[in-house]
Design an enzyme around this catalytic site. Structure first.
Site, PDB file in Angstrom:
ATOM      1  N   LYS A  81     -15.288  25.014 -11.830  1.00  0.00           N
ATOM      2  CA  LYS A  81     -14.750  23.966 -10.961  1.00  0.00           C
ATOM      3  C   LYS A  81     -13.554  24.550 -10.224  1.00  0.00           C
ATOM      4  O   LYS A  81     -12.766  25.304 -10.812  1.00  0.00           O
ATOM      5  CB  LYS A  81     -14.326  22.769 -11.809  1.00  0.00           C
ATOM      6  CG  LYS A  81     -13.828  21.573 -11.006  1.00  0.00           C
ATOM      7  CD  LYS A  81     -13.473  20.405 -11.903  1.00  0.00           C
ATOM      8  CE  LYS A  81     -13.044  19.182 -11.117  1.00  0.00           C
ATOM      9  NZ  LYS A  81     -12.722  18.034 -11.995  1.00  0.00           N
ATOM     10  N   SER A 156     -15.009  13.746 -10.777  1.00  0.00           N
ATOM     11  CA  SER A 156     -14.697  14.687  -9.719  1.00  0.00           C
ATOM     12  C   SER A 156     -15.401  16.042  -9.871  1.00  0.00           C
ATOM     13  O   SER A 156     -15.451  16.808  -8.925  1.00  0.00           O
ATOM     14  CB  SER A 156     -13.176  14.932  -9.669  1.00  0.00           C
ATOM     15  OG  SER A 156     -12.738  15.503 -10.901  1.00  0.00           O
ATOM     16  N   SER A 180     -14.171  12.753 -15.482  1.00  0.00           N
ATOM     17  CA  SER A 180     -14.776  13.664 -14.512  1.00  0.00           C
ATOM     18  C   SER A 180     -15.728  14.726 -15.056  1.00  0.00           C
ATOM     19  O   SER A 180     -16.358  15.425 -14.267  1.00  0.00           O
ATOM     20  CB  SER A 180     -13.687  14.360 -13.701  1.00  0.00           C
ATOM     21  OG  SER A 180     -13.216  13.463 -12.733  1.00  0.00           O
TER      22      SER A 180
HETATM   23  N1  GLN Z   1     -12.392   8.902 -11.375  1.00  0.00           N
HETATM   24  C1  GLN Z   1     -11.137   9.140 -12.013  1.00  0.00           C
HETATM   25  C2  GLN Z   1     -10.071   9.351 -10.963  1.00  0.00           C
HETATM   26  O1  GLN Z   1     -10.375   9.261  -9.836  1.00  0.00           O
HETATM   27  C3  GLN Z   1     -11.215  10.299 -12.948  1.00  0.00           C
HETATM   28  C4  GLN Z   1     -11.090  11.621 -12.279  1.00  0.00           C
HETATM   29  C5  GLN Z   1     -11.005  12.753 -13.253  1.00  0.00           C
HETATM   30  O2  GLN Z   1     -11.356  12.620 -14.431  1.00  0.00           O
HETATM   31  N2  GLN Z   1     -10.518  13.874 -12.765  1.00  0.00           N
HETATM   32  O3  GLN Z   1      -8.943   9.593 -11.239  1.00  0.00           O
END
Ligand code: GLN
Length: 494
Positions: A81, A156, A180
């Site tokens: 990532k 994400s 995410s």
């Molecule tokens: N969807 C959540 C956010 O927007 C989690 C994102 C994540 O785990 N990086 O913060």
């Protein structure tokens, strides 16, 4: 016998490690097979690929295999990532702010996987600074879901999930702040685990919300996740003071334990009206499989589940507003060219470098931390965060693991946010409801493919465990995968 090229890209990490070790395929052959698949960048999953770097790493792996000095995952490819900094590839965190940025060092997680012998295929697309649930917040464009290219892959870590699902890589790293790793794994029909907070070092992982951020593996199977997690985790106290001072664990050791007598907690709040019928029926069927393996389902309650949304969306932006202050045009990354003095340089740099959602969160975070609002929002959120963690401890008195959905629905259509920016972000925030509680409590959680729902889209089941119980979760997931084949299904044409 040498596996054919189609066999190579469908192989799991465990199978590839074995074939490489037995010299049935060379690391260069394996890397070449995957690099060929990334040509044209399917699903827009990658942000950086450099075949020269990858092939040089593969050649070095072959030399170590020949010398008998290879690591446990020698020659197996992985992609990272784009929030993990890497020396050999650009790192952008999905943001224009870091366009063209090159780190002088590798993140600890990257470093450890390299030490285990893994070959890096490149960097994977993600929501900007890991903020999002659909991967549409990437400054470099959205990722498509390999099961249906009109849908999001989740976020994400959307590039990570799409790349594994499309067999562009056998494994990927992800990060999980509020879901995410788990949610994109669920949406793309792969397996992913977010370990206990502190299991994996955050050194070199670009910070979003430091008290929540955690790295973890994403792959086809629980067996693979166990191999990868064993290699990537471990104390790193000199470089990350929040990394846990616990001995390294071999997460594969308990994969074959029996599930007889296992108490699986079923939180009633995870099965309410908000849960789509297709997701619910796939989860119900999966729970029956666990019962058939000797597990007992125990009703439990996590009464503050709904509060996880406001609590998370106060704490995460608060931490983000602080973490992202380092992007000021002075130290690294983008700097505006047209400015009059220092303050206007800061302002223009940040106005140009950050995307909409990142700006929204910086503003929310600065607001909840400001004088007069700190007590009402931030402090209150911290108190409820502790209560959410306590609720889990009460629940774990009655059960060994907790099972439920990862997300209320299957992956939705691309462009939902373009149609109505404000309401769409809110809808995305609400869809995080089932992953946020374990994040706030710092508990390990994983997503396991359990079937298909509306539009033939994959459904994942979430397994949550008490602190440091990753081996237990992986054991349950592995036993489930021995009895089912959802995790072996592939999108058409692969
Ligand atoms: N969807 C959540 C956010 O927007 C989690 C994102 C994540 O785990 N990086 O913060």
């Amino acid at each position: 016998m040498t596996p054919s090229v189609t066999q190579l890209h469908n192989m799991t990490v465990a199978q590839l490690a074995k074939a490489l070790h037995a010299k049935q395929a060379s690391a260069v052959e394996v890397a070449t097979a995957f690099l060929a698949r990334t040509g044209g960048n399917p699903h827009h999953a990658f942000l950086d690929i450099d075949s020269e770097v990858t092939l040089a790493q593969a050649q070095a792996s072959d030399a170590r295999i020949a010398a008998g000095t290879g690591g446990c995952l020698e020659g197996v490819p992985i992609a990272h990532k784009d929030v993990f900094v890497t020396r050999d590839f650009a790192t952008t965190a999905g943001s224009k702010m870091l366009s063209g940025y090159r780190s002088p060092f590798d993140a600890t997680v990257v470093d450890r996987l390299r030490s285990a012998g893994m070959v890096t295929l490149g960097k994977l697309n993600c929501d900007e600074f890991a903020m999002g649930s659909s991967n549409e917040n990437s400054a470099y464009g959205a990722v498509t879901n390999p099961w249906d290219t009109s849908r999001i892959p989740g976020g994400s870590s959307g590039g990570s999930a799409a790349a594994v699902a499309a067999r562009l890589t056998p494994a990927a790293t992800g990060t999980d702040t509020g879901g995410s790793i788990r949610q994109p794994a669920s949406f793309c029909g792969i397996t992913g685990i977010k370990p206990t907070y502190g299991r994996a070092s955050r050194y070199g992982m670009i910070a979003y919300a430091s008290s929540l951020d955690q790295a973890g593996p994403m792959a086809q199977t629980a067996e693979d996740c166990a191999l990868l997690l064993s290699a990537m985790s471990g104390a790193d106290l000199d470089r990350d003071s929040t990394s846990l001072d616990v001995p390294n664990e071999n997460f594969s050791a308990k994969l074959n334990d029996s599930l007889k007598g296992l108490r699986v907690g079923i939180p009633q709040e995870f099965f309410g009206d908000g849960l789509a019928a297709d997701v619910r029926s796939a989860i119900d069927a999966a729970l029956q499989v666990l019962e058939a393996k000797g597990a007992k389902l125990v009703p439990i309650t996590l009464p503050r589940t709904e509060l996880a949304i406001p609590v998370y969306y106060i704490i995460a932006p608060a931490e983000a507003s602080s973490n992202l202050s380092r992007f000021d045009g002075v130290k690294f990354g983008h700097r505006a060219t047209d400015y009059t003095d220092l303050v206007s340089m800061y302002k223009r740099t940040r106005a140009e470098g950050f995307g909409e959602e990142v700006k929204r969160r910086i503003m929310t975070g600065a607001y909840v931390l400001s004088h007069g609002y700190y007590d009402a929002y931030y402090l209150q959120a911290q108190k409820i965060r502790r209560m959410i963690a306590d609720d889990f401890q009460r629940a774990f008195a009655d059960c060994d693991v907790i099972a439920g959905p990862v997300a209320p629905t299957v992956a939705w259509k691309l462009g939902r946010s373009a149609s109505d920016q404000k309401d769409a972000s809110l809808a995305d925030y609400l869809a995080d409801i089932f992953t946020l509680p374990a994040s706030l409590a710092g508990l390990p959680g994983m997503s396991v493919p359990v079937g298909f729902g509306e539009g033939g889209m994959p459904v994942g089941m979430q397994l949550m465990g008490n602190y440091l119980q990753e081996a237990r979760l992986l054991n349950v997931a592995h036993q489930f995968q021995l009895a089912t084949d959802h995790h072996l299904q592939k999108p058409e044409g692969i």
